[in-house]
Enzyme design. Sequence first.
Site, PDB file in Angstrom:
ATOM      1  N   SER A 132       0.841  -1.204   0.000  1.00 47.96           N
ATOM      2  CA  SER A 132       0.000   0.000   0.000  1.00 47.96           C
ATOM      3  C   SER A 132       0.873   1.248   0.000  1.00 47.96           C
ATOM      4  O   SER A 132       2.086   1.173   0.232  1.00 47.96           O
ATOM      5  CB  SER A 132      -0.890   0.006   1.239  1.00 47.96           C
ATOM      6  OG  SER A 132      -0.098   0.301   2.377  1.00 47.96           O
ATOM      7  N   LYS A 133       0.225   2.365  -0.229  1.00 44.57           N
ATOM      8  CA  LYS A 133       0.946   3.639  -0.237  1.00 44.57           C
ATOM      9  C   LYS A 133       1.566   3.879   1.132  1.00 44.57           C
ATOM     10  O   LYS A 133       2.647   4.438   1.251  1.00 44.57           O
ATOM     11  CB  LYS A 133      -0.022   4.760  -0.609  1.00 44.57           C
ATOM     12  CG  LYS A 133       0.609   6.131  -0.587  1.00 44.57           C
ATOM     13  CD  LYS A 133      -0.196   7.108  -1.390  1.00 44.57           C
ATOM     14  CE  LYS A 133      -0.024   8.552  -0.984  1.00 44.57           C
ATOM     15  NZ  LYS A 133       1.170   8.933  -0.282  1.00 44.57           N
TER      16      LYS A 133
END
Length: 514
Positions: A265-266
Amino acid sequence: MQRKVRVRFAPSPTGPLHIGGVRTALYNYIFARKHGGDMILRIEDTDSNRFVPGAEEYINESLKWLGIEIDEGVREGGPFGPYKQSERRDIYRDHVKKLLDAGKAYIAFDSAETLAAKREEAEKEKKTFQYDASTRMEMENSLTLPPEEVEARIARGDQYVVRFLIEPGRDVVVDDLIRGRVTINSSILDDKVLYKSADDLPTYHLANIVDDHLMEVSHVIRGEEWLPSAPLHVLLYEAFGWTDTMPQFVHLPLLLKPVGNGKLSKRDGDKLGFPVFPLEWHDPKSGEISSGYRENGYLPEAVVNFLALLGWNPGDDSELMDMEELINKFSFDHCSKSGAKFDYKKGMWFNHEYLMQRPDDELAELFMPVLEEKGITGFTPEYVARAVGMVKGRANLIPDLWEQGDFFFRAPETYAEKDVRKRWSADTPRIMEELIGVIEGLPDMSSAAAEKEVLGWIESKGYHLGNVMNAFRLAVVGACRGPHMFDITELMPREEVVARIRRAIERIPAPAAE
Ligand code: GLU
């Protein structure tokens, strides 16, 4: 007859392209090139609520930066256009009608409130509501209402959706080039919405299948997150009578967190300090800036090589492969089913390797913006090239060239304390004054000649070689680091070398004699 390989990358312009999407695009491209096929870029913008301005341009620029060439697309044109779904409404409308006429889909009027109430009711009984064979006859749709009423409602402008009629209790088979045969029972599928009258647009599923068919796509290569949709897609091909030309499915393994479990994920990137987007992204709504591989100083060929190996291996131990080699070696036989850990440190290693391969003048060009950002100007491209050439061995990313070689472009502001303590003694200023004289007297500053003279002088005076050379280095570099001292002074103007020694004499407080 063998079908022509035609693949598509089909992003939705809902934000910056995630690095996982880049890998999908890359595998599509490599596969197309390997088989002399076509690479299509289709913009899937049927979800108007999630449209983000600038996202399409971002996709184009990212692919271009990475060397992923598009044969057919919005900008490139092609015989199967338009390549943007919002421009294909008539096509989808016709296809929805075909399914309705054949009794393979039906019209449903149920309001959001009705559906929410149904869901709530089911939850009370610890069940989940699914719009399917078990419930559709209790709902407000063209299967339960008289045809005149359906027509009347449409005529007066009631909003409706078109749902796919899924026959329960059937085995649906999905053949996937990586995963093999996956069979699921159709009873677990719901009657998916294919079209919404509210915006006169199809949903992803319908548009995707219709376009893949009409664009003669031979292989659907996409992320694993789409695997659960594949059985529905197989049923749609069947409903349209297109089973014979259904594309071959290939679902790529997920990209996983570098540490721990789960999908990349970011937040992982933010926490560990690596980008999850190819280019820097400025969010038009929040103003938030997300870092990108390009701006962080990665080379596109390194990103390509790194991404290609996340989920695929060449079957031997080769690691460094340029696009051409990747194309030569690629095959889905060597793709893994399980997710690939996003080893961003390996990405840096790749970048270092490619940085070493780039000619110095190209590196200098890439390094120029870093200098500009620091307000440093006035150095010739040749000077910058020679400077970066000397320090690139210790750099992973382009900005590391600054960490390693800043002294080529500015005099030290400070002097590393530990090195001063070790190398700058009471008589150092006097010896450095003498060194100025030696340097001023050198016939030229070429590395070998200067080295010979300076070392000769040190020896003749009986000075300690290490102490003198390190004090010299401290004065010029600011710390005991950097490439060969006389290579540094060969590149710098002589006056600059002299000025820096003077500056150090003035600025470094000499300790009292012991
Ligand atoms: N528009 C979908 C996406 O954003 C495409 C999925 C597919 O390749 O079928 O990923």
